[in-house]
Structure formats: C-alpha cells, structure tokens
Design an enzyme around this catalytic site. Sequence first.
Site, PDB file in Angstrom:
ATOM      1  N   ARG A  77       0.827  -1.209   0.000  1.00 24.01           N
ATOM      2  CA  ARG A  77       0.000   0.000   0.000  1.00 24.01           C
ATOM      3  C   ARG A  77       0.862   1.260   0.000  1.00 24.01           C
ATOM      4  O   ARG A  77       0.511   2.275  -0.602  1.00 24.01           O
ATOM      5  CB  ARG A  77      -0.935  -0.012   1.214  1.00 24.01           C
ATOM      6  N   HIS A  81       0.471   4.448  -2.566  1.00 27.06           N
ATOM      7  CA  HIS A  81       0.286   5.845  -2.152  1.00 27.06           C
ATOM      8  C   HIS A  81       1.417   6.727  -2.660  1.00 27.06           C
ATOM      9  O   HIS A  81       1.197   7.871  -3.043  1.00 27.06           O
ATOM     10  CB  HIS A  81       0.170   5.936  -0.626  1.00 27.06           C
ATOM     11  N   ASN A 109      -8.546   6.982   7.102  1.00 27.31           N
ATOM     12  CA  ASN A 109      -8.577   6.130   5.921  1.00 27.31           C
ATOM     13  C   ASN A 109      -7.320   6.278   5.068  1.00 27.31           C
ATOM     14  O   ASN A 109      -7.162   5.605   4.087  1.00 27.31           O
ATOM     15  CB  ASN A 109      -9.841   6.383   5.085  1.00 27.31           C
ATOM     16  N   HIS A 210      -6.023  -5.668  -2.849  1.00 26.67           N
ATOM     17  CA  HIS A 210      -6.820  -5.910  -1.638  1.00 26.67           C
ATOM     18  C   HIS A 210      -7.019  -7.392  -1.350  1.00 26.67           C
ATOM     19  O   HIS A 210      -7.861  -7.754  -0.538  1.00 26.67           O
ATOM     20  CB  HIS A 210      -8.168  -5.186  -1.743  1.00 26.67           C
TER      21      HIS A 210
HETATM   22  C1  HEM Z   1      -8.516   1.884  -6.394  1.00 31.35           C
HETATM   23  C2  HEM Z   1      -8.617   2.613  -5.358  1.00 31.35           C
HETATM   24  C3  HEM Z   1      -8.246   2.191  -3.967  1.00 31.35           C
HETATM   25  C4  HEM Z   1      -8.947   2.516  -2.861  1.00 31.35           C
HETATM   26  C5  HEM Z   1     -10.224   3.344  -2.782  1.00 31.35           C
HETATM   27  C6  HEM Z   1      -8.267   1.927  -1.743  1.00 31.35           C
HETATM   28  C7  HEM Z   1      -8.660   2.065  -0.432  1.00 31.35           C
HETATM   29  C8  HEM Z   1      -8.068   1.421   0.634  1.00 31.35           C
HETATM   30  C9  HEM Z   1      -8.485   1.563   1.991  1.00 31.35           C
HETATM   31  C10 HEM Z   1      -9.581   2.494   2.493  1.00 31.35           C
HETATM   32  C11 HEM Z   1      -7.717   0.721   2.740  1.00 31.35           C
HETATM   33  C12 HEM Z   1      -7.834   0.461   4.241  1.00 31.35           C
HETATM   34  C13 HEM Z   1      -7.235   1.554   5.066  1.00 31.35           C
HETATM   35  C14 HEM Z   1      -7.622   1.344   6.503  1.00 31.35           C
HETATM   36  O1  HEM Z   1      -8.822   1.427   6.789  1.00 31.35           O
HETATM   37  O2  HEM Z   1      -6.725   1.066   7.324  1.00 31.35           O
HETATM   38  C15 HEM Z   1      -6.829   0.047   1.850  1.00 31.35           C
HETATM   39  C16 HEM Z   1      -5.921  -0.900   2.245  1.00 31.35           C
HETATM   40  C17 HEM Z   1      -5.035  -1.494   1.386  1.00 31.35           C
HETATM   41  N1  HEM Z   1      -4.855  -1.201   0.059  1.00 31.35           N
HETATM   42 FE1  HEM Z   1      -6.047  -0.035  -1.083  1.00 31.35          FE
HETATM   43  N2  HEM Z   1      -7.180   1.240  -2.193  1.00 31.35           N
HETATM   44  C18 HEM Z   1      -7.119   1.371  -3.542  1.00 31.35           C
HETATM   45  C19 HEM Z   1      -6.157   0.863  -4.378  1.00 31.35           C
HETATM   46  C20 HEM Z   1      -5.105   0.073  -3.958  1.00 31.35           C
HETATM   47  C21 HEM Z   1      -4.005  -0.350  -4.806  1.00 31.35           C
HETATM   48  C22 HEM Z   1      -3.814   0.064  -6.248  1.00 31.35           C
HETATM   49  C23 HEM Z   1      -3.217  -1.152  -4.042  1.00 31.35           C
HETATM   50  C24 HEM Z   1      -1.946  -1.858  -4.432  1.00 31.35           C
HETATM   51  C25 HEM Z   1      -1.762  -2.402  -5.601  1.00 31.35           C
HETATM   52  C26 HEM Z   1      -3.824  -1.229  -2.731  1.00 31.35           C
HETATM   53  C27 HEM Z   1      -3.339  -1.979  -1.705  1.00 31.35           C
HETATM   54  C28 HEM Z   1      -3.861  -1.986  -0.432  1.00 31.35           C
HETATM   55  C29 HEM Z   1      -3.392  -2.872   0.625  1.00 31.35           C
HETATM   56  C30 HEM Z   1      -2.327  -3.952   0.497  1.00 31.35           C
HETATM   57  C31 HEM Z   1      -4.120  -2.550   1.772  1.00 31.35           C
HETATM   58  C32 HEM Z   1      -3.967  -3.163   3.168  1.00 31.35           C
HETATM   59  C33 HEM Z   1      -2.982  -2.323   3.946  1.00 31.35           C
HETATM   60  C34 HEM Z   1      -2.638  -2.857   5.319  1.00 31.35           C
HETATM   61  O3  HEM Z   1      -3.053  -3.964   5.682  1.00 31.35           O
HETATM   62  O4  HEM Z   1      -1.915  -2.145   6.025  1.00 31.35           O
HETATM   63  N3  HEM Z   1      -4.947  -0.467  -2.707  1.00 31.35           N
HETATM   64  N4  HEM Z   1      -7.045   0.502   0.565  1.00 31.35           N
HETATM   65  C1  NAG Z   2     -11.586   9.722   4.459  1.00 31.10           C
HETATM   66  O1  NAG Z   2     -12.653   9.802   5.369  1.00 31.10           O
HETATM   67  C2  NAG Z   2     -13.112  11.102   5.562  1.00 31.10           C
HETATM   68  C3  NAG Z   2     -14.203  11.076   6.616  1.00 31.10           C
HETATM   69  O2  NAG Z   2     -14.084  10.000   7.465  1.00 31.10           O
HETATM   70  C4  NAG Z   2     -13.637  11.665   4.252  1.00 31.10           C
HETATM   71  O3  NAG Z   2     -14.008  13.005   4.422  1.00 31.10           O
HETATM   72  C5  NAG Z   2     -12.557  11.592   3.192  1.00 31.10           C
HETATM   73  O4  NAG Z   2     -13.064  11.966   1.952  1.00 31.10           O
HETATM   74  C6  NAG Z   2     -11.991  10.202   3.090  1.00 31.10           C
HETATM   75  N1  NAG Z   2     -10.888  10.261   2.165  1.00 31.10           N
HETATM   76  C7  NAG Z   2     -10.392   9.220   1.524  1.00 31.10           C
HETATM   77  C8  NAG Z   2      -9.307   9.473   0.565  1.00 31.10           C
HETATM   78  O5  NAG Z   2     -10.812   8.094   1.695  1.00 31.10           O
END
Ligand code: HEM
Ligand code: NAG
Length: 357
Positions: A77, A81, A109, A210
């Site tokens: 992740r 980012h 988030n 994910h």
């Molecule tokens: C397409 C849009 C994406 C969205 C909206 C998104 C959103 C998120 C969110 C909200 C989390 C959880 C954060 C939390 O609540 O702690 C997450 C976790 C994660 N994301 Fe994404 N993500 C996206 C794309 C990606 C991409 C492109 C990758 C890598 C190729 C990725 C890899 C991961 C991984 C591995 C986790 C787990 C992280 C951990 O366990 O610490 N994500 N993502």
């Molecule tokens: C993260 O969460 C906040 C509110 O909890 C929201 O305003 C914001 O748009 C979210 N941003 C992303 C990148 O998820």
Amino acid sequence: MASTISGRRTFFTFLLICTFLSVSTIKVCEAQTKPPTAKGLSYTFYDKSCPKLESIIRKELKKIFKNDVGQAAGLLRLHFHDCFVQGCDGSVLLDGSASGPSEKDAPPNLTLRAEAFKIIEDLRRRLEKSCGRVVSCSDITALAARDAVFLSGGPEYEIPLGRRDGLTFATRNETLANLPAPSSNATTILNSLATKNLDATDVVALSGGHTIGIGHCNSFSDRLFPTQDPVMDKTFGRNLRLTCPTNTTTNTTVLDIRSPNTFDNKYYVDLMNRQGLFNSDQDLYTDKRTRGIVTSFAVNQSLFFDKFVFAMLKMGQLSVLTGKQGEIRANCSVRNADSKSFLTTVVGDMVEQIIQM
Ligand code: HEM
Ligand SMILES: *[C@@H]1O[C@H](CO)[C@@H](O)[C@H](O)[C@H]1NC(C)=O
Ligand SMILES: *[C@@H]1O[C@H](CO)[C@@H](O)[C@H](O)[C@H]1NC(C)=O
Ligand SMILES: *[C@@H]1O[C@H](CO)[C@@H](O)[C@H](O)[C@H]1NC(C)=O
Ligand SMILES: *[C@@H]1O[C@H](CO)[C@@H](O)[C@H](O)[C@H]1NC(C)=O
Ligand SMILES: *[C@@H]1O[C@H](CO)[C@@H](O)[C@H](O)[C@H]1NC(C)=O
Ligand SMILES: *[C@@H]1O[C@H](CO)[C@@H](O)[C@H](O)[C@H]1NC(C)=O
Ligand SMILES: *[C@@H]1O[C@H](CO)[C@@H](O)[C@H](O)[C@H]1NC(C)=O
C-alpha cells in the site's frame, strides 16, 4: 449474445494463431508484454553499483514477513500511495506528508502502517552499508512492494529501477484528490485512474492488491450504518457489524475473507459473492464495464497475475524522477540538507561514469 459468440470466435482464432506460431517461435503467445519503460529507468540500473540490492531486500523481507505477514500489505500500500500522489518519488516517506504516520490529523482512511516506514529506512541503511549511498528510497519502496507480492504467494517479476527521490511532498489536498475514497463507485474510480493512464483492466487488476491486508471500520462503516448496503451479502454484513458495532470503533478486519494473507485471486471470488469490503471494490462487480474483468480474474488466477504485473509496472513508473532530478536521500524521511544534496549528485554522477567505463 452476439457479442459472446464473436468473443468466442476471437478467442478461438487467437488460439489457432498461437498454436501455429508456437511451432516456429516458442513463447510468442505467453503474456510477455510489458508497458514501455520510462526514460531513465532500466532493468539493470544497479547491476554494477549495488549488485546485492535485490537479494538484500528479499532476504530481509522474508524474515520480517515470517514474523508478521501483515507487513507485506503495509509495504504494498505504501508504494501505491507513493506513486499515486505526485509520482513514485518517495515523497510519501517524508515527514509531514499527508499520509505519513507523523501527520497527526491525517484522515484515518489514509493512515499507512508506521512499521512500513521503518522497514524502508532500515533497508536503506543496510543497502548504504553494502553499496554506499546509491539506492533511492523510492526504488527501495518499489522493490519492497514487488517482494511483498511475491512473498505472499503472488507472481514473481522484474521491475525497472533508477527512480530518484523527490524534494517535496504533496499538500494534504493534493493527496486527498489523488487517492480515491473507499466509498467511491466504479465510475469515480475509473475516471480517477484514467487520469493516470490506467484503463479498466488496470483498475480491476490493481484493486486486487486488496487480496491481502486489513481495513479500519470507518473505511466501510458507511455500508453498515445507518442501514446495511443492500448489495452486501447479508451474513457478511452481520458479521462485520459484530466487528464494527458502532461507526466509531477503531477495530480492523481483513480485506479478503477467503485468504486474507495470501496474494491470490480470491478477492475477485469475494466480489462475486458480494463480500467485497469497500464500495470501491464491490462496485467493480456491479458496474457493467468491469464486471466481466472481475469474473475473468476470479476464474483464472494466472490471467489476474499477468494483468496485475502489467498494471503494477505502469503504476510503478508514474511521474518518476530520473537522471539528475531529485536526489538519493540519506534518510528516507527527510530530504538532504542542500550541501549534502549537491554532494550526492556529484557522487551519483561519478558512479554513473564509472559504470559507463
Ligand atoms: C482503487 C482505489 C483504492 C482505494 C479506494 C483503496 C482504499 C483502501 C483503503 C480504504 C484501505 C484500508 C485503510 C484502513 O482502513 O486502514 C486500503 C488498504 C489497502 N490497500 Fe487499497 N485502495 C485502492 C487501491 C489500492 C491499490 C492500487 C493497491 C496496491 C496495488 C492497494 C493496496 C492496499 C493494501 C495492500 C491494503 C492493506 C494495507 C494494510 O493492511 O496495512 N490499494 N485501501
Ligand atoms: C476519508 O474519510 C473522511 C471522513 O471519514 C472523508 O471526508 C474523506 O473523503 C476520506 N478520504 C479518503 C481518501 O478516503
Ligand atoms: C483544501 O481543500 C479544502 C476543501 O476542499 C478547501 O476548503 C481548502 O481551501 C483547500 N486548501 C488549500 C490550501 O487549497
Ligand atoms: C458515482 O459517484 C458519483 C460521485 O459521488 C455520482 O455523481 C454518480 O452519480 C455515481 N454513479 C453511479 C452510477 O452511481
Ligand atoms: C472488535 O471486534 C471484535 C470482533 O472481531 C468484537 O468482539 C469487539 O467487540 C470489537 N471491539 C470494539 C471496541 O468494537
Ligand atoms: C455515526 O452514527 C451516528 C448514529 O447512527 C450518527 O449520528 C453519526 O453521524 C455517525 N457518524 C459518522 C462519522 O458516520
Ligand atoms: C488463463 O489465462 C492465461 C493468461 O494468463 C491463459 O494463457 C490461459 O489460457 C487462461 N486459462 C483459461 C482456462 O482460460
Ligand atoms: C531520519 O530523520 C528522522 C526525522 O527527522 C529522524 O528522527 C531520524 O533520527 C533520522 N534517522 C537517522 C538515521 O539519522
């Protein structure tokens, strides 16, 4: 119906051509295709200046993941980012960047694992000991993500190197604008990633990241409160409400319920069973433009792996700094002092010249 038939015919024709070609040239039909390599990056960049680079990182990460497999997700992740905000320039690592652990008011988030930052800096120190200060923090982050995928069961692949570290980090607004929210629908995600030249297949493949890792309740509580998202599987939702009894708990849950620590295609099986955690995941199966891609990955893991590698190579080269741009940081969390920065450039040039000789 008509499109299915013509799709089959195309596939059949493809098979025929493959069979024909394989008589003379082996491997023609394997998915050998790679996206173009960004100017200044190469697959042999550190071969002379830091020959043990990849083995040092691989060996260290193997140890770390054996102890705590969750760190693999954190590192994957982190690279995402880094690349999505201002390009893969290590800016995410700088103290003060909006998604860094040091940013006290970063939206939850966005919060990345603090350990991931420590792992990258620790790798940097080991590499400096072995090779001098020649490897960038952004390259280390890219290699760590690559190894996180492989060591969790995913595909093995080479990545081009030679990224340089940026001197600035993005503002909080830029960061938020470049990282779509988990509440986004497929339209928003497709449009957002299209601005980075990532197409629907890339979007679905990258979302497959994910297949490992965890999320906090507030990243998906909008799907549970005040009422459960009707698209979500009922039992799955009931269980999530046990983990997240209120919309303010700091609890976490796995992103892929079928195989939370293994990099495989089960995430897509989750989506087909309406057990995707975020709306941004689940809507890929609702939206007509991406549904077929989800299904194709759910039934064919090697297809997913091929497309994932391709999309990661694209993502990993977004707006990279190369050549004399940026610097090689002496500490991944801070840019070099100006004098040091100058010195690094000079030393870097000398190294390059020696390589060319
Ligand atoms: C397409 C849009 C994406 C969205 C909206 C998104 C959103 C998120 C969110 C909200 C989390 C959880 C954060 C939390 O609540 O702690 C997450 C976790 C994660 N994301 Fe994404 N993500 C996206 C794309 C990606 C991409 C492109 C990758 C890598 C190729 C990725 C890899 C991961 C991984 C591995 C986790 C787990 C992280 C951990 O366990 O610490 N994500 N993502
Ligand atoms: C993260 O969460 C906040 C509110 O909890 C929201 O305003 C914001 O748009 C979210 N941003 C992303 C990148 O998820
Ligand atoms: C950042 O975005 C918020 C909300 O979109 C806006 O109110 C604020 O003025 C922006 N800040 C900067 C520095 O652009
Ligand atoms: C997707 O989300 C955007 C922004 O919230 C909204 O304007 C649009 O109507 C949504 N599209 C669909 C198909 O739900
Ligand atoms: C956290 O989740 C567990 C189940 O995974 C649950 O038993 C517990 O009540 C939750 N804690 C809070 C504070 O929500
Ligand atoms: C949490 O839930 C309560 C009650 O359902 C609601 O009033 C509040 O706005 C919610 N907060 C967030 C951040 O969603
Ligand atoms: C699965 O995808 C691969 C491409 O990675 C392809 O070569 C193979 O034929 C596919 N298998 C099936 C059963 O469709
Ligand atoms: C790197 O920079 C951080 C932040 O300024 C600092 O806390 C840390 O001690 C530095 N690490 C080294 C090895 O100098």
